[in-house]
Design a protein around this motif. Structure first.
Motif, PDB file in Angstrom:
ATOM      1  N   ALA A 114       0.835  -1.207   0.000  1.00 14.15           N
ATOM      2  CA  ALA A 114       0.000   0.000   0.000  1.00 14.15           C
ATOM      3  C   ALA A 114       0.868   1.254   0.000  1.00 14.15           C
ATOM      4  N   CYS A 115       1.990   1.213   0.713  1.00  5.95           N
ATOM      5  CA  CYS A 115       2.894   2.375   0.734  1.00  5.95           C
ATOM      6  C   CYS A 115       3.470   2.631  -0.653  1.00  5.95           C
ATOM      7  N   VAL A 116       3.856   1.580  -1.329  1.00  2.78           N
ATOM      8  CA  VAL A 116       4.409   1.774  -2.678  1.00  2.78           C
ATOM      9  C   VAL A 116       3.346   2.358  -3.602  1.00  2.78           C
ATOM     10  N   LEU A 117       2.127   1.845  -3.500  1.00  2.00           N
ATOM     11  CA  LEU A 117       1.041   2.394  -4.323  1.00  2.00           C
ATOM     12  C   LEU A 117       0.837   3.878  -4.034  1.00  2.00           C
ATOM     13  N   ALA A 118       0.915   4.245  -2.771  1.00  2.00           N
ATOM     14  CA  ALA A 118       0.716   5.649  -2.417  1.00  2.00           C
ATOM     15  C   ALA A 118       1.842   6.516  -2.970  1.00  2.00           C
ATOM     16  N   MET A 119       3.071   5.982  -2.945  1.00  2.00           N
ATOM     17  CA  MET A 119       4.208   6.753  -3.461  1.00  2.00           C
ATOM     18  C   MET A 119       4.081   6.894  -4.984  1.00  2.00           C
ATOM     19  N   ASP A 120       3.585   5.840  -5.633  1.00  2.00           N
ATOM     20  CA  ASP A 120       3.459   5.882  -7.089  1.00  2.00           C
ATOM     21  C   ASP A 120       2.303   6.759  -7.561  1.00  2.00           C
ATOM     22  N   THR A 121       1.158   6.623  -6.884  1.00  2.00           N
ATOM     23  CA  THR A 121      -0.041   7.327  -7.375  1.00  2.00           C
ATOM     24  C   THR A 121      -0.173   8.723  -6.794  1.00  2.00           C
ATOM     25  N   ARG A 122       0.594   9.011  -5.738  1.00  2.00           N
ATOM     26  CA  ARG A 122       0.459  10.278  -5.001  1.00  2.00           C
ATOM     27  C   ARG A 122      -0.955  10.482  -4.488  1.00  2.00           C
ATOM     28  N   ARG A 123      -1.629   9.359  -4.241  1.00  2.00           N
ATOM     29  CA  ARG A 123      -2.973   9.434  -3.658  1.00  2.00           C
ATOM     30  C   ARG A 123      -2.947   8.623  -2.366  1.00  2.00           C
ATOM     31  N   PRO A 124      -3.741   9.013  -1.375  1.00  2.00           N
ATOM     32  CA  PRO A 124      -3.867   8.152  -0.201  1.00  2.00           C
ATOM     33  C   PRO A 124      -4.458   6.804  -0.617  1.00  2.00           C
ATOM     34  N   VAL A 125      -3.842   5.734  -0.178  1.00  2.00           N
ATOM     35  CA  VAL A 125      -4.304   4.398  -0.557  1.00  2.00           C
ATOM     36  C   VAL A 125      -4.770   3.657   0.691  1.00  2.00           C
ATOM     37  N   ARG A 126      -5.999   3.201   0.636  1.00  2.00           N
ATOM     38  CA  ARG A 126      -6.571   2.501   1.795  1.00  2.00           C
ATOM     39  C   ARG A 126      -6.716   1.025   1.468  1.00  2.00           C
TER      40      ARG A 126
END
Ligand code: FES
Ligand code: FES
Lengths: 171, 793
Positions: free
Chosen positions: B265-277
Motif C-alpha cells: 500500500a505504501c508503494v502504491l501511495a508513493m506511485d499514485t500520489r494518492r492516499p491508498v486505503r
C-alpha cells in the motif's frame, strides 16, 4: 461489467430522524451507504457475512444486519444507527450508560451492535434473565469481553429503564 | 474552597474515561478515516498453496474504468527489500518474505498483486481480472509432509524445511530418569487457530512528495516497530516515516506484525500520489492474517512414588507456516517453549528440543498467551498423568510440586528468575472458592445418576512483560512515557505503547494522577503516533501496565519533583519541606494552603523571572522503564463441566479463577481482561480451528465454519484476586492481558477426561475438543475403535 450495476436507484429514507434522498448503485450495501455516504461510521463491519452482528442497525423498528441489505432496498424505510441514540456523553441512552458503568466494552468494535441489540431486547422484554440476555445477544460476537460484563450491563440498563418509566404506564 | 484529600486512584474501580466515543459510535477505526482523494486497494491472492508464478498480467484490470494502478511482485523486486526477520541462533535458517510474491507462492492466500481504484468495489472488479499463470508445486500442508525426505525445499539455500531448531537442558535429566520410580510418556496437539479480532487488518498509506514524508495509518499494536521495518524495506530514514495507529478494534497479537499488504500500500501511495486505503474482508483475514497455536508436543516425565516430578524431557514441534514474520521471527513459539515448559513446578532436570517447521500454510505469528497455552497444556497434563498413575488427587500432586513461598526469588531449571508469586495460596484459595471437596461429592452423586461431570484443575505462572537478551532481532525490555504539565496545570502523557481495549487511557491516568495529585479529568493519555511520542515498543505480551505504567510513574514523579521544587522556591521554603497534596504544593505542617499546581505551572512557564536564572521553564519529563526479563503473575483455576456422551457436547457448569497480577491498578479492568482471555482460551479449547486440506487449502474462511464463542457458549466466570506485589516494577504491578488465555486448554482437557472416566480411562491430548473429538475420546475410553463400533455396540 454489466452496466445495470452502475445505474443509480433513487431512494428516500429517514436515518436517525433525518430525511435523505440519494441515488445509489444497486450493489451498494446499506452498511457502506451509512458509513461512506452519510459518514455514520459507528456501524461496523466485522464479517460482511451476516454472522457477527457488528453491523446491526434498526430498520423500521427491527434489528437487522446492514451487511446483508442493499441501500436500494431501503426506499421508504426508517433506519436508526448508534449515532441516533445520543449526541452528548452526558445524555447517553440508559443502555449506553450501563455499558459505561459496568465495563461492557473493551475495544468497542462490537459495541454499537451490542447496544442496539440490547436496546431492542429491553424494549420487548423489560426484565430479562441472564439467560434471556445471552440468548438475545447470541448473534453478536464480542472478541474482547467474554460477555460477562455485557450481560451485567444489560441487566443494569433494564433496572434503570424500569425506574425511569413513568408510573402506572407499562414500560 | 474545601480541602479534601484525593483518594489514591491506584487500585480504584474507576470507570473508563475512553468509553464515550466508543459507546456513541464516534471512535475512529482505520476504516472510519476519510482522506481527500483516497483510493482503495484490493489484493489478488494465490489460489495455490505452493506454485511457481510464470507470469502476471494486469492489463485487463487496468482497463476497468476507475482502476488507477496495479502492482505485482516483479514491480517491487529490487525496489523494495523483502522482510528478513532472523533469530540469532546456530540452528536458524534465513528466508525472505516479499511484500508481493515474486516468482513463487508459498501459501494459499499469499498476496500476488494489488489493484488500486476509486473505491473498493472497483478495486475488487479489477483484482478479479488479473491474470496469473501458475505452475503448481507439491504442497507441504503439514509438518509430516514438510519433513518427507523428498519434499521440495521451501526457501533458497535451505538444508531442510525448518526455520529453526534448538535445544536446552538443565540439571541431569538422564540420571533423574534412570533413578525415577516411574516414567510416563505423553503426546499433545493443539490445532491451528488465531486471535481473530472483530476488526480485521487495514491501513491507509499517504505520501507527501514535497516533504518526502510517508505516513502509514495502520490498525496495529506496534506503531514504532512498524516504522522501523517499513523504513528499512523502503530505504527511507525513519524521520520521514510516520506511523499512526488510530482506534484499533481488537489486537490480541495478530495486529503486532508488519503486514506485507502494508508495504505494498505504501508503494502504491508513493506511485499514485494518492492516499491508498486497504481494508481486508473476513475471508482475507482468515487466509492471510498470521495464524497461531499449532503445537505438537511429546514429553517424558520421571516421577517418584510420592508424586514428585523429577525430570521432564520434551520435544516441541511448531508448524510455522511459510515465512518468518516481523518482528517476532518464526522462533517465537518454539524458542519460548525451550524455557517456559516447567512452569510453576520445582523441576530440577529438564531437557527440551524444539523445531520450527516451514510448511505451505499462512505464516505463524503472535497470539495472546504466545507458547504459554500449549506449554501449560503439556505440563498440566503431565501433572494429571502422574496423579492418575499414582491414584492421587490432581490438587495434591500439584501441591507437592509447586515452588514454595520461601523459595522466591526462584531460579528455574531453565534459568528464569521468578520474582514473587502466590502459587500455593492461589491453589488453596481456588479450592476454597470452588468448594473443591463439595464439588467432588457433587460429581460422585451425579455419576450415580449416570451424568458425566468432570473437574479440571490448573495452576500456572506467567512471565509478564517478558524480554530476552539473546537470540532475538529486537529486545523488548522497556517502554516510554512523556509527561507534560501545561500552564493550566493539566497533564498530557504520551505513551510508546498502544491501547486497543485494555483501557490505558484510564489506568495510566490513574498512575499519573497519584503522582501529580491532580484529578483524573485533568490528565490526557495519548498514544499511537510515532511523530508525537518518544520511541516506544508497543502493546503485547502483558507488558503495558508494567513498562508503560512504570515509565509514566517515573516520568510523572520527575514532574512532581519539579513542581515541588518550584513551589518551594515561590513560597521561600526548602524543597524538602514541601509536599504535593490534593493538587497543591504546601509547606509540610504549616497549615497554610500553599499554591495550586496550576499556580506553580503558570508561574514556571510565564514568569521565569521569579526563578533563579537557568531553571528550566519546562515542566516535562521523558521516562522509560526497563522491566528486565519481566515479572511473574500466577493463577489457579477450577472448572466443572458436563459431557454428553451421545452428542459430544461439553457444557461448562462452573468456572472459578483466582488470579494474582500483583497490585491492580483497576480491578474492574483486570477482571475484563481475564474474562476476555478465558473466553478466547475456551474458543481454542472447544471451537476454533483453522483447517487445511492436504492441498494446503484453508477450509475455514468464514465465521460460519470458524466458530468464535458467543454469549450462549460461555459461562459466568467467578474471579477472585490475590495481590502479591511485584518486586520488579514500580507500584508492584504485573501484567494481566494474557493470563486468562493460558489455562483453558489444559483445564478443559483435564475436565473432559475426568468426566468420561466412568466410561473408561483415556488421555485427552488433542484440542480443540469439538463434539467429534470428544466422541472419539469417549469411544476410546469405552474400548471402541470408531463411531460405527460405537453405534453397533
Ligand atoms: S458485518 Fe454484518 S453480521 Fe458481521
Ligand atoms: S469490545 Fe472488542 S469486540 Fe467487543
Amino acid at each position: 461489467m454489466d452496466d445495470v450495476l452502475r445505474q443509480g436507484v433513487e431512494i428516500r429514507l429517514t436515518v436517525n430522524g433525518r430525511k435523505h434522498r440519494e441515488v445509489v448503485e444497486p450493489r451498494l450495501l446499506l452498511a457502506d451507504f451509512l458509513r461512506q455516504r452519510l459518514g455514520l461510521t459507528g456501524t461496523h463491519l466485522g464479517c460482511e457475512q451476516g454472522v457477527c452482528g457488528s453491523c446491526t442497525v434498526v430498520v423500521d423498528g427491527e434489528t437487522m444486519r446492514s451487511c446483508l441489505l442493499f441501500a436500494a432496498q431501503m426506499d421508504g424505510s426508517g433506519v436508526e444507527t448508534i449515532e441516533g441514540l445520543a449526541d452528548d456523553p452526558d445524555r447517553l441512552h440508559p443502555v449506553q450508560q450501563a455499558f459505561w458503568d459496568h465495563h461492557g466494552l473493551q475495544c468497542g468494535f462490537c459495541t454499537p451492535g451490542m447496544v442496539l441489540t440490547a436496546k431492542a431486547l429491553l424494549e420487548e422484554n423489560p426484565e430479562p434473565s441472564g439467560a434471556e440476555i445471552r440468548e438475545a445477544l447470541a448473534g453478536n460476537i464480542c472478541r474482547c469481553t467474554g460477555y460477562v460484563f455485557i450481560v451485567d450491563s444489560v441487566k443494569a440498563a433494564a433496572e434503570t429503564m424500569a425506574s425511569n418509566a413513568p408510573r402506572g404506564e407499562s414500560p | 474552597m474545601s480541602y479534601r484529600k484525593q483518594p489514591k486512584l491506584l487500585g480504584a474501580r474507576v470507570r473508563r474515561v475512553e468509553d464515550p466515543r466508543f459507546l456513541m459510535g464516534k471512535a475512529r477505526y482505520i476504516e472510519d478515516i476519510e482522506l481527500p482523494g483516497m483510493i482503495d486497494a484490493a489484493f489478488v491472492r494465490s489460489p495455490f498453496a505452493h506454485a511457481e508464478i510464470l507470469s502476471v498480467d494486469v492489463s485487463e484490470a487496468l482497463a476497468v474504468p476507475g482502476v488507477i494502478a496495479a502492482l505485482h511482485g516483479q514491480d517491487l523486486s529490487g525496489r523494495v527489500k523483502p522482510t528478513v526477520c532472523d533469530a540469532i541462533s546456530d540452528g536458524w535458517q534465513s528466508s525472505e518474505f516479499p511484500a508481493l510474491a515474486i516468482d513463487r507462492v508459498r501459501y494459499a492466500g499469499e498476496a500476488v498483486a494489488v489493484i488500486a481504484a476509486d473505491n473498493r468495489y472497483l478495486a475488487e472488479d479489477g483484482a478479479a481480472l488479473v491474470d496469473v499463470d501458475y505452475e503448481p508445486l507439491t504442497p507441504l500442508a503439514s509438518v509430516e509432509a514438510a519433513q518427507e525426505p523428498t519434499a521440495p525445499l521451501l526457501h533458497k539455500g535451505w538444508k531442510g524445511n525448518y526455520f529453526y531448531r534448538d535445544r536446552h537442558a538443565g540439571g541431569d535429566p538422564d540420571l533423574a530418569f534412570s533413578n525415577a520410580d516411574g516414567v510416563l510418556e505423553i503426546e499433545l496437539a493443539t490445532r491451528r487457530h488465531g486471535g481473530i479480532p472483530m476488526e480485521g487488518r487495514g491501513c491507509i498509506a499517504v505520501y507527501d512528495p514535497i516533504e518526502r514524508v510517508l505516513t502509514l495509518w495502520s490498525s496495529t499494536q506496534i506503531p514504532h516497530l512498524i516504522r522501523s521495518e517499513l523504513a528499512n524495506c523502503l530505504g527511507l530514514p525513519e524521520n520521514r516515516v510516520r506511523v499512526i495507529a488510530p482506534d484499533v478494534g481488537g489486537g490480541f497479537g495478530p495486529k503486532s506484525h508488519l503486514n506485507p499488504e502494508e508495504v505494498a500500500a505504501c508503494v502504491l501511495a508513493m506511485d499514485t500520489r494518492r492516499p491508498v486505503r486497504w481494508i481486508e474482508d473476513r475471508r482475507e483475514h482468515m487466509l492471510a492474517c498470521f495464524h497461531s497455536r499449532e503445537h505438537y508436543h511429546k514429553a517424558r516425565v520421571a516421577y517418584s512414588e510420592e508424586g514428585e516430578v523429577l525430570a521432564l524431557s520434551a520435544e516441541v514441534t511448531v508448524d510455522c507456516g511459510a515465512y518468518s514474520v516481523y518482528p517476532w521471527t518464526a522462533a517465537l513459539d518454539p524458542g519460548m517453549s525451550l524455557f517456559i515448559m516447567p512452569g510453576p513446578y520445582r523441576i530440577r532436570n529438564f531437557r527440551c528440543e524444539t523445531l520450527a517447521v516451514a510448511t505451505n500454510k499462512c505464516p505463524y505469528g503472535a497470539y495472546r498467551g504466545v507458547a504459554r497455552s500449549a506449554n501449560c497444556l503439556t505440563i498440566e497434563r503431565a501433572m494429571d498423568a502422574v496423579a492418575d498413575a499414582l491414584g492421587m488427587d490432581p490438587v495434591e500432586v500439584r501441591k507437592r510440586n509447586l515452588i514454595r513461598d520461601e523459595e522466591f526469588p526462584y531460579t528455574s531449571v531453565s534459568g528464569f528468575v521468578y520474582d514473587d508469586t502466590s502459587l500455593i495460596e492461589s491453589l488453596d484459595k481456588v479450592c476454597a472458592e470452588a468448594d473443591y471437596e463439595g464439588m467432588r461429592e457433587r460429581q460422585r452423586l451425579a455419576r450415580e445418576k449416570g451424568r458425566l461431570l468432570g473437574i479440571g484443575v490448573v495452576t500456572f505462572i506467567e512471565q509478564t512483560a517478558p524480554a530476552v537478551d539473546e537470540g532475538v532481532p529486537i529486545n523488548f525490555r522497556y517502554d516510554s512515557a512523556l509527561v507534560r504539565l501545561d500552564p493550566s496545570g493539566s497533564a498530557t502523557v504520551q505513551l510508546g505503547t498502544h491501547s486497543h481495549g485494555q483501557g490505558h487511557e484510564t489506568t495510566i491516568a490513574q498512575i499519573v494522577a497519584d503522582q501529580l495529585t491532580i484529578p483524573l479529568d485533568q490528565i490526557r493519555i495519548l498514544y499511537g503516533d510515532t511523530q508525537q511520542t518518544a520511541q516506544g515498543i508497543g502493546t503485547f505480551a502483558s507488558r503495558t501496565a508494567v513498562v508503560a505504567g512504570g515509565a509514566a510513574h517515573i516520568a510523572s514523579g520527575q514532574v512532581r519533583d519539579m513542581l515541588a521544587e518550584r513551589g518551594a522556591h515561590l513560597m521561600e521554603a526548602a524543597a524538602e519541606d514541601v509536599e504535593l497534596v490534593d493538587g497543591r504544593v504546601t509547606v509540610r505542617g504549616s497549615g497554610t494552603r500553599g499554591l495550586s499546581v496550576a499556580e506553580v505551572a503558570r508561574a514556571t512557564y510565564y514568569h521565569p523571572e521569579l526563578f533563579p536564572f537557568g531553571w528550566s521553564p519546562l515542566l516535562e519529563a521523558a521516562g522509560t522503564f526497563d522491566a528486565g526479563h519481566g515479572t511473574y503473575a500466577n493463577a489457579s483455576q477450577i472448572v466443572l463441566v458436563e459431557v454428553d456422551p451421545e452428542t459430544g457436547a461439553v457444557e461448562i457448569l462452573e468456572y472459578h479463577i483466582v488470579e494474582d497480577c500483583g497490585r491492580m491498578i483497576n480491578p474492574t479492568i483486570v477482571e475484563g481482561q481475564i474474562h476476555g482471555g478465558v473466553a478466547q482460551g475456551i474458543g481454542g479449547a472447544f471451537f476454533e480451528e483453522l483447517i487445511y486440506d492436504e492441498q494446503g487449502q484453508l477450509l475455514t474462511t468464514s465465521f460460519m465454519d470458524y466458530l468464535i464463542p458467543g454469549p450462549t457458549e460461555l459461562p459466568d466466570f467467578r474471579i477472585s484476586h490475590l495481590e502479591t506485589p511485584s518486586p520488579t516494577s514500580p507500584n508492584g504491578i504485573k501484567g494481566v492481558g494474557e493470563g486468562g488465555a493460558v489455562a483453558p486448554y489444559a483445564i478443559m482437557a483435564a475436565a473432559v477426561q475426568d468426566a468420561i472416566r466412568p466410561i473408561g480411562n483415556v488421555f485427552v491430548n488433542e484440542l480443540p475438543l469439538t463434539p467429534e473429538r470428544v466422541l472419539g475420546f469417549v469411544d476410546r475410553a469405552a474400548g471402541r475403535t470408531d463411531r460405527e463400533a460405537r453405534r453397533s455396540g
